[in-house]
Design a protein around this motif. Sequence first.
Motif, mmCIF file in Angstrom:
data_model
loop_
_atom_site.group_PDB
_atom_site.id
_atom_site.type_symbol
_atom_site.label_atom_id
_atom_site.label_comp_id
_atom_site.label_asym_id
_atom_site.label_seq_id
_atom_site.Cartn_x
_atom_site.Cartn_y
_atom_site.Cartn_z
ATOM 1 N N UNK A 86 57.291 -13.024 28.619
ATOM 2 C CA UNK A 86 58.332 -13.579 29.479
ATOM 3 C C UNK A 86 58.802 -14.955 29.005
ATOM 4 N N UNK A 87 57.874 -15.826 28.698
ATOM 5 C CA UNK A 87 58.246 -17.187 28.294
ATOM 6 C C UNK A 87 58.952 -17.203 26.945
ATOM 7 N N UNK A 88 58.501 -16.338 26.025
ATOM 8 C CA UNK A 88 59.148 -16.252 24.720
ATOM 9 C C UNK A 88 60.590 -15.763 24.859
ATOM 10 N N UNK A 89 60.791 -14.788 25.730
ATOM 11 C CA UNK A 89 62.142 -14.264 25.960
ATOM 12 C C UNK A 89 63.028 -15.334 26.575
ATOM 13 N N UNK A 90 62.484 -16.101 27.483
ATOM 14 C CA UNK A 90 63.247 -17.207 28.099
ATOM 15 C C UNK A 90 63.605 -18.258 27.045
ATOM 16 N N UNK A 91 62.656 -18.599 26.169
ATOM 17 C CA UNK A 91 62.926 -19.577 25.106
ATOM 18 C C UNK A 91 64.059 -19.090 24.208
ATOM 19 N N UNK A 92 64.074 -17.804 23.906
ATOM 20 C CA UNK A 92 65.140 -17.253 23.066
ATOM 21 C C UNK A 92 66.500 -17.456 23.727
ATOM 22 N N UNK A 93 66.613 -17.090 24.985
ATOM 23 C CA UNK A 93 67.887 -17.235 25.695
ATOM 24 C C UNK A 93 68.345 -18.682 25.722
ATOM 25 N N UNK A 94 67.418 -19.596 25.946
ATOM 26 C CA UNK A 94 67.760 -21.008 26.024
ATOM 27 C C UNK A 94 68.201 -21.575 24.681
ATOM 28 N N UNK A 95 67.841 -20.894 23.596
ATOM 29 C CA UNK A 95 68.181 -21.381 22.257
ATOM 30 C C UNK A 95 69.259 -20.534 21.582
ATOM 31 N N UNK A 96 70.048 -19.810 22.376
ATOM 32 C CA UNK A 96 71.162 -19.065 21.819
ATOM 33 C C UNK A 96 70.790 -17.804 21.082
ATOM 34 N N UNK A 97 69.615 -17.250 21.386
ATOM 35 C CA UNK A 97 69.158 -16.017 20.745
ATOM 36 C C UNK A 97 69.127 -14.915 21.795
ATOM 37 N N UNK A 98 69.700 -13.771 21.471
ATOM 38 C CA UNK A 98 69.750 -12.638 22.402
ATOM 39 C C UNK A 98 68.600 -11.696 22.068
ATOM 40 N N UNK A 99 67.544 -11.657 22.895
ATOM 41 C CA UNK A 99 66.403 -10.785 22.590
ATOM 42 C C UNK A 99 66.600 -9.373 23.109
ATOM 43 N N UNK A 100 66.097 -8.403 22.344
ATOM 44 C CA UNK A 100 66.070 -6.998 22.755
ATOM 45 C C UNK A 100 64.651 -6.491 22.514
ATOM 46 N N UNK A 101 63.818 -6.584 23.546
ATOM 47 C CA UNK A 101 62.411 -6.231 23.428
ATOM 48 C C UNK A 101 62.027 -5.300 24.580
ATOM 49 N N UNK A 102 61.605 -4.069 24.303
ATOM 50 C CA UNK A 102 61.179 -3.174 25.384
ATOM 51 C C UNK A 102 59.991 -3.753 26.133
ATOM 52 N N UNK A 103 59.952 -3.515 27.433
ATOM 53 C CA UNK A 103 58.876 -4.046 28.260
ATOM 54 C C UNK A 103 57.591 -3.271 28.023
ATOM 55 N N UNK A 104 56.475 -4.007 28.019
ATOM 56 C CA UNK A 104 55.179 -3.361 27.858
ATOM 57 C C UNK A 104 54.853 -2.529 29.096
ATOM 58 N N UNK A 105 54.178 -1.424 28.880
ATOM 59 C CA UNK A 105 53.806 -0.538 29.982
ATOM 60 C C UNK A 105 52.329 -0.715 30.302
ATOM 61 N N UNK A 106 52.048 -1.622 31.227
ATOM 62 C CA UNK A 106 50.662 -1.931 31.565
ATOM 63 C C UNK A 106 50.254 -1.369 32.919
ATOM 64 N N UNK A 107 51.229 -0.909 33.698
ATOM 65 C CA UNK A 107 50.919 -0.387 35.026
ATOM 66 C C UNK A 107 50.336 1.008 34.942
ATOM 67 N N UNK A 108 49.282 1.247 35.737
ATOM 68 C CA UNK A 108 48.677 2.567 35.770
ATOM 69 C C UNK A 108 49.183 3.414 36.920
ATOM 70 N N UNK A 109 50.211 2.938 37.619
ATOM 71 C CA UNK A 109 50.704 3.664 38.794
ATOM 72 C C UNK A 109 51.260 5.033 38.437
ATOM 73 N N UNK A 110 52.032 5.100 37.330
ATOM 74 C CA UNK A 110 52.603 6.385 36.939
ATOM 75 C C UNK A 110 51.516 7.404 36.641
ATOM 76 N N UNK A 111 50.499 6.968 35.912
ATOM 77 C CA UNK A 111 49.403 7.873 35.567
ATOM 78 C C UNK A 111 48.653 8.336 36.818
ATOM 79 N N UNK A 112 48.615 7.464 37.828
ATOM 80 C CA UNK A 112 47.925 7.797 39.072
ATOM 81 C C UNK A 112 48.824 8.558 40.040
#
Length: 261
Positions: A86-112
């Motif tokens: 999250x912080x790295x993505x925010x730093x990119x936006x603040x410095x004129x860089x457009x990030x395209x990074x898929x979100x990590x899938x850490x939630x086990x709700x779908x599996x459950x």
Amino acid sequence: MQAAPDGQISLTDPDARSMATSGRGTGVVGYNVQTAVDTKHHLIVAHEVTNLGHDRTQLSPMSQRAREVLGVDQLTALADRGYFNSEQIRDCEQNGIVPLVPKTRTSGNNAAGLYDRRDFIYIAKDDEYQCPAGERAIRRFTTFEHSLTLHKYWSSACPQCKLKAQCTTGKNRRIARWEHEEILERMQARLERTPEASKLRRQTVEHVFGTLKAWMGATHFLTKTLSRVSTEMSLHVLAYNLKRMMQILGAIPLMKAMTAR
């Protein structure tokens, strides 16, 4: 080993560290090579060797280094899930860089078999979430976790909800929202408008790594310690870029261009 800052000691190379591999519970002792590759010509515009076993803190510094080398004000950075921070993505936006990074899938709700965070709709004007049952989860308190300021939401209707068994095993389904969550939401919207981003990234940087590893052979790095490995990698990058430029321009035009400078 317990007294070491990161709990690791390598007897063959004091700077080498454990790097996770694709297999569960497996790893290799070595180094983490970062590269920024342009999508048009597949040239390596920036690189760095680290001994960190993850990529989570590399998105912003590598993107900024690539932008400086290219001499541009705006830059779009494609990266895989390992770079989601999250912080790295925010730093990119603040410095004129457009990030395209898929979100990590850490939630086990779908599996459950439970509702996922994506099933809850944020209502910005009310600062509330609407749950799959149509109820509203309101902000209850704010906390500080893992260097992030998070707002916590839940609905009072959870204990009597008919969908509770599909939503949570606790008393209430709690939702955490980062204070700058809108940055991540904008990036997700860009990703949905750019479905070819992940394929383009694989065709770009993975092609480069595959070529370099083929040239380096099964043993890969031949030197030890971070400074020497960094130098060795720089020589590989130089050779790779020269070969690419000869393919793009031709050997004679490249030599003329280099002489002119």
